[in-house]
Design a protein around this motif. Sequence first.
Motif, PDB file in Angstrom:
ATOM      1  N   PRO A  83       0.797  -1.230   0.000  1.00 29.09           N
ATOM      2  CA  PRO A  83       0.000   0.000   0.000  1.00 29.09           C
ATOM      3  C   PRO A  83       0.832   1.284   0.000  1.00 29.09           C
ATOM      4  N   SER A  84       2.110   1.188   0.335  1.00 33.20           N
ATOM      5  CA  SER A  84       2.947   2.392   0.316  1.00 33.20           C
ATOM      6  C   SER A  84       3.404   2.743  -1.105  1.00 33.20           C
ATOM      7  N   PHE A  85       3.148   1.835  -2.044  1.00 33.78           N
ATOM      8  CA  PHE A  85       3.525   2.048  -3.435  1.00 33.78           C
ATOM      9  C   PHE A  85       2.660   3.167  -4.009  1.00 33.78           C
ATOM     10  N   ASN A  86       3.255   4.256  -4.413  1.00 36.31           N
ATOM     11  CA  ASN A  86       2.518   5.454  -4.811  1.00 36.31           C
ATOM     12  C   ASN A  86       2.142   5.419  -6.299  1.00 36.31           C
ATOM     13  N   LEU A  87       0.863   5.699  -6.573  1.00 35.57           N
ATOM     14  CA  LEU A  87       0.367   5.812  -7.946  1.00 35.57           C
ATOM     15  C   LEU A  87      -0.215   7.217  -8.090  1.00 35.57           C
ATOM     16  N   PRO A  88       0.589   8.189  -8.519  1.00 37.40           N
ATOM     17  CA  PRO A  88       0.144   9.588  -8.531  1.00 37.40           C
ATOM     18  C   PRO A  88      -1.045   9.846  -9.456  1.00 37.40           C
ATOM     19  N   TRP A  89      -1.251   9.004 -10.438  1.00 38.36           N
ATOM     20  CA  TRP A  89      -2.334   9.189 -11.403  1.00 38.36           C
ATOM     21  C   TRP A  89      -3.657   8.588 -10.944  1.00 38.36           C
ATOM     22  N   LYS A  90      -3.637   7.855  -9.842  1.00 40.77           N
ATOM     23  CA  LYS A  90      -4.813   7.086  -9.435  1.00 40.77           C
ATOM     24  C   LYS A  90      -5.912   7.994  -8.885  1.00 40.77           C
ATOM     25  N   ARG A  91      -7.138   7.780  -9.375  1.00 42.91           N
ATOM     26  CA  ARG A  91      -8.304   8.530  -8.928  1.00 42.91           C
ATOM     27  C   ARG A  91      -9.066   7.734  -7.868  1.00 42.91           C
ATOM     28  N   ASP A  92     -10.055   8.370  -7.255  1.00 43.40           N
ATOM     29  CA  ASP A  92     -10.876   7.682  -6.263  1.00 43.40           C
ATOM     30  C   ASP A  92     -11.586   6.501  -6.915  1.00 43.40           C
ATOM     31  N   THR A  93     -11.589   5.393  -6.217  1.00 42.95           N
ATOM     32  CA  THR A  93     -12.205   4.189  -6.756  1.00 42.95           C
ATOM     33  C   THR A  93     -12.742   3.345  -5.617  1.00 42.95           C
ATOM     34  N   LEU A  94     -13.536   2.349  -5.948  1.00 43.29           N
ATOM     35  CA  LEU A  94     -13.969   1.343  -4.982  1.00 43.29           C
ATOM     36  C   LEU A  94     -12.886   0.275  -4.896  1.00 43.29           C
ATOM     37  N   PRO A  95     -12.982  -0.635  -3.926  1.00 49.01           N
ATOM     38  CA  PRO A  95     -11.984  -1.705  -3.826  1.00 49.01           C
ATOM     39  C   PRO A  95     -11.928  -2.538  -5.104  1.00 49.01           C
ATOM     40  N   LEU A  96     -10.718  -2.835  -5.521  1.00 49.65           N
ATOM     41  CA  LEU A  96     -10.515  -3.607  -6.751  1.00 49.65           C
ATOM     42  C   LEU A  96     -10.182  -5.062  -6.479  1.00 49.65           C
ATOM     43  N   PHE A  97      -9.721  -5.355  -5.256  1.00 46.74           N
ATOM     44  CA  PHE A  97      -9.252  -6.697  -4.919  1.00 46.74           C
ATOM     45  C   PHE A  97      -9.853  -7.140  -3.589  1.00 46.74           C
ATOM     46  N   SER A  98      -9.852  -8.436  -3.382  1.00 46.86           N
ATOM     47  CA  SER A  98     -10.157  -9.004  -2.072  1.00 46.86           C
ATOM     48  C   SER A  98      -8.930  -9.802  -1.635  1.00 46.86           C
ATOM     49  N   THR A 109     -14.176   1.545 -14.378  1.00 47.13           N
ATOM     50  CA  THR A 109     -15.608   1.445 -14.078  1.00 47.13           C
ATOM     51  C   THR A 109     -15.960   2.145 -12.772  1.00 47.13           C
ATOM     52  N   TYR A 110     -15.236   1.791 -11.707  1.00 46.88           N
ATOM     53  CA  TYR A 110     -15.587   2.314 -10.385  1.00 46.88           C
ATOM     54  C   TYR A 110     -15.283   3.803 -10.249  1.00 46.88           C
ATOM     55  N   SER A 111     -14.172   4.258 -10.829  1.00 48.97           N
ATOM     56  CA  SER A 111     -13.868   5.693 -10.740  1.00 48.97           C
ATOM     57  C   SER A 111     -14.920   6.496 -11.519  1.00 48.97           C
ATOM     58  N   SER A 112     -15.428   5.926 -12.610  1.00 47.48           N
ATOM     59  CA  SER A 112     -16.487   6.595 -13.369  1.00 47.48           C
ATOM     60  C   SER A 112     -17.813   6.556 -12.613  1.00 47.48           C
ATOM     61  N   ALA A 113     -18.092   5.436 -11.945  1.00 48.69           N
ATOM     62  CA  ALA A 113     -19.337   5.324 -11.173  1.00 48.69           C
ATOM     63  C   ALA A 113     -19.380   6.371 -10.062  1.00 48.69           C
ATOM     64  N   ILE A 114     -18.243   6.624  -9.426  1.00 50.11           N
ATOM     65  CA  ILE A 114     -18.180   7.626  -8.362  1.00 50.11           C
ATOM     66  C   ILE A 114     -18.555   9.004  -8.906  1.00 50.11           C
ATOM     67  N   LEU A 115     -18.161   9.283 -10.131  1.00 49.05           N
ATOM     68  CA  LEU A 115     -18.436  10.589 -10.722  1.00 49.05           C
ATOM     69  C   LEU A 115     -19.859  10.724 -11.255  1.00 49.05           C
ATOM     70  N   TYR A 116     -20.426   9.640 -11.802  1.00 51.60           N
ATOM     71  CA  TYR A 116     -21.646   9.781 -12.591  1.00 51.60           C
ATOM     72  C   TYR A 116     -22.880   9.089 -12.033  1.00 51.60           C
ATOM     73  N   ASN A 117     -22.737   8.171 -11.088  1.00 47.03           N
ATOM     74  CA  ASN A 117     -23.922   7.511 -10.534  1.00 47.03           C
ATOM     75  C   ASN A 117     -24.553   8.395  -9.469  1.00 47.03           C
ATOM     76  N   ARG A 118     -25.819   8.717  -9.642  1.00 52.70           N
ATOM     77  CA  ARG A 118     -26.503   9.667  -8.772  1.00 52.70           C
ATOM     78  C   ARG A 118     -27.747   9.059  -8.135  1.00 52.70           C
ATOM     79  N   GLU A 119     -28.026   9.475  -6.931  1.00 52.96           N
ATOM     80  CA  GLU A 119     -29.256   9.143  -6.235  1.00 52.96           C
ATOM     81  C   GLU A 119     -29.583   7.660  -6.382  1.00 52.96           C
ATOM     82  N   ASP A 120     -30.726   7.349  -7.023  1.00 44.01           N
ATOM     83  CA  ASP A 120     -31.134   5.946  -7.103  1.00 44.01           C
ATOM     84  C   ASP A 120     -30.966   5.377  -8.507  1.00 44.01           C
ATOM     85  N   LYS A 121     -30.228   6.092  -9.378  1.00 39.70           N
ATOM     86  CA  LYS A 121     -30.149   5.674 -10.785  1.00 39.70           C
ATOM     87  C   LYS A 121     -28.709   5.552 -11.241  1.00 39.70           C
TER      88      LYS A 121
END
Length: 494
Positions: free
Chosen positions: A217-232, A293-305
């Motif tokens: 987790p200390s590995f820095n990715l300066p280009w990375k945007r907000d996202t949901l978890p990608l791995f388990s 997908t997840y970084s886009s969902a954070i930006l564009y998914n609204r309310e209940d749709k």
Amino acid sequence: MATRVIPPRILRNLRYNTATRPLSAPNPTISPTVAPPYFVEKTDPAILKPPSSASDADSILNFDNVEKLFSYVPTFRLLRSSAILHATAVGPVVDFGMWLMKSKVMEVDFLKRPVLASIKHTFYEHFCAGEDAVTAGESIRLLRQAGLRGMLVYGVEDANDNDACDRNHNGFLHTVDVSRSLPPSSVSFVIVKITAICPMKLLERVSDLLRWQEKDPSFNLPWKRDTLPLFSESSPLYHTRKRPEPLSREEEHELELAIQRMQELCEKCVQNNIPLLVDAEHTSVQPAIDYFTYSSAILYNREDKPIVFGTIQTYLKDAKERLLIATEAAEEMGIPMGFKLVRGAYMSSERTLATSLGFASPIHNNIQATHKCFNDCSAFLLEKIANGPGALVLATHNVESGKLAAAKAHELGMGKVNHKLEFAQLHGMSEALSFALSNAGFQVSKYMPFGPVETVMPYLLRRAEENRGILAASGFDRQLMRKELKRRLTAAVV
């Protein structure tokens, strides 16, 4: 378009890396002969309640009345469908077709033209919607008359450079325009393949970097945007064997271009009120696809749709765990999520790659485990959307899964034609299941690829290989088609 501002409090509290893995042991080597537990349970097992019983499910869908089942299918099309499904159920026929399309015969013009013509009027017309978006639109109109909807798929495969990505991107944008011109609600989704708008090599690089950050987790990715978890904790990380080099300036620029393509497509879908569904791929590039997908969902998914939908392949051993942690994170952030559930399409290549690296396959050890995972995830998401925000696409050709999901939806009181739930099958496949679900009052879509025959051929070849088992097991559909054809012949004679 304004972007969503996520409160720092939420970002601080969410930890997208669910476990820190020591660098000395990035992913334990497992002998392929040992069957590992397919899912590490991290939550109360009661959360994933089992679907309704099969006896309840049988009462929801009716396959007995074949006249009603195929009432919208002309006899000629029924005959052609029955013949093509019979042909594709024969392994040697599929093998010969794949060999022919990859052979040098296709490099000789006077031989190539009759081959493509024969394919166009048989397999292409059966599995595809048309040669362009306008023709595909006409196919959608015919579907609508039969009570079904269409998922429009611009049938391009992987892109290797930015010029190809730009061409593909324009094709996806045009698909949205055509969807908007069709009768309201006749198009349920526009499909996008991230591998067509971002160069494959870059997706592989981004996936490597995301996997390494999961290990460290200390590995820095300066280009990375907000996202949901990608791995388990159970996600395969063996693809990345050593610390990858950071993205070069050129690669960062290419990634930004790909993100811009995705955002432009999302914004067009928002403006036209058409959901965008992101297809899944093989595990070597899936982390990058989930990131898009997840970084886009954070930006564009609204309310209940939800506008942006991701895809979970339930033949993967980590599918259920990734689904749980992604939905949990989305809830904490107030993001309504849309998911499509599929079983999966890359079984052979995934197992071959894992074995070559000395690891166990990421695919469930048997088909029963895959069925259970699909049905468990279906029940979990049905309960989620019945009681809260979000939406679900159940893409299945399995009759039992269709019955169980229909019964579960009925049990939850989701009602007829619920906008939160869509069933889906490939165009030209599982027609009986599609019509039975539609007759029971559910929204049902057909996955409809379109494009020139030569452009779509890679898609058709991939589908033939991926769905070999489904095609071979199409006996249920073929049996019902024969029964209806016999009924129509008898009625005509009498």
